[in-house]
Structure formats: C-alpha cells, structure tokens
Design an enzyme around this catalytic site. Sequence first.
Site: not given
Length: 265
Positions: A72, A186
């Site tokens: 992440c 992302c």
Amino acid sequence: MTRVLVFDSGVGGLSIVRSIENQAPHIIVDYAADAGFFPYGLKTDEELQARLPMLCEALIQEAKPDIFVMACNTASTLALEGVRARVNIPVVGTVPAIKPAAALTTSGVIGVLATPGTIRRSYLDKLEHEYAANITVLRHGTSGLVELAERYVRGEALSQAAFDTVIAPLFQMENGHRIDVLVLACTHFPLVRSQIEKACPEHVMHIIDTGEAIAKQVLRLSSGEKENKHSPDRRVLLTGGKANRKAYAPVLEKFGFTKVNTLDL
C-alpha cells in the site's frame, strides 16, 4: 520454505500477491486486509500513523511470516519505518515508481495516478527531487479509482466511461497532453489496468507499477530457503468483522484464498 504476508487496506495488494506468485510459486503467500478501516486514502495522516504500526505488528504475530510486504503506497509513505521499528522480520514497502518512469520518458513529462493521501505526502516530493529533478511530474489523486477497482474485482459490471471520468483530470492539466509515462501509484490500480489503458490518450506509451520490483525484492530476501515451520495452507486475515468476510470472499477465492479469518483490530 519462505512464508510472506502481503498487507493492504483492501483488495489492491492482491496485485502484489499475483506478482510474487508469478515469479516465485514456491513461496507461500498469505494476505491481510484492513477492511474495517478502508479506504486509507481518505484517512488523516495522524489516524494512520497511530494505527498502522500496532496493526501490522499484530498481523505479523498472528500470521508468523518470514517477510512482511506493505502493499500500500499510502501506508508505506506514512508508516514504513514505524512498522520496521516494531518487528524483527524484513519489511518491504511500496513506493511510487518515479525513478523508472523518469528513466523511460522521452517527452520529459510523467503522470502519477494515486490516492489523495499519497499525492499530498512529502515522501513523493522527496522521490521527485531525487529521481526526477529535471522532469515534469503531474499528480492526480483519486479515491474514485480505488473504489472502482474494488467494485470491479468483486464482480460488479462497470462502464468504461466511469474509468474515463476519474482519470481524465490528469490529462487536462497543463502539459497533460505531453505525458508519455504513467505511474500507477496505488496497488489497486493494476487490477483494472486494461480499463486504465483504454482511458489514456495515445501519447501515453508506458504504464508502470511496482508489482514486479516488489516481487524481486521478496525473492532476494528469501534466498537461502529454510524449512517451513507453519501450515502450507494460504490464509487471509481481515479486520471489520463477518460482514467484510462475506463481501471479500468472492474476490479472495478468485486468487485462491479459501481460508479467511477475521480479527478484532
């Protein structure tokens, strides 16, 4: 045999799971998702900095991996060092691929698609200063694309127009027409790579993410395989209770995960 725990706020880290398993099918990969606190991109820095080191330490104690992957960008840019300070195993972070993008561009303009949280962080400024000082870097933060990726992976039918709408602002910026390399900052975004490709103008020649680089780093850390002391069964750890377990089950099964445990964290 090496055991790896891949962690993300939602399903995005499954793109990293796929990269690791493609390069190293002998490695056992478990997964953890902080579904009860999703989405990270809309949380404050203070909330995440308070939660992440504690949460990741607890997940590691539960899963007992040899390597922990923070799949992440938002979590890594905020809490990577804090997590490393609390655990005694290697921790691999995820950062936007600014360096390879700067090396690829011929127009001198690269685009970055990320969450709003990643876009505003000083870590991204540091990467730009270090690797793209003579490059124009255009950033677009979109929580909408994260939500679309989650819905798509769970099997919802979505129109291409929905993706076009959330990505278009990047190319409407000054010099947006010159972007020839797009960074997917992302881990959710590679899950909808084909839709992103269709939404990009023809002048975008390369779309890159960090999946392959993370998988290579995991392989480097796992060299010198040791005997596996744990069950070879792959498992998932979820926060957020039984409702999230039910919601996530279909997509997790697509990636081969059938054993799902919920944690009150």
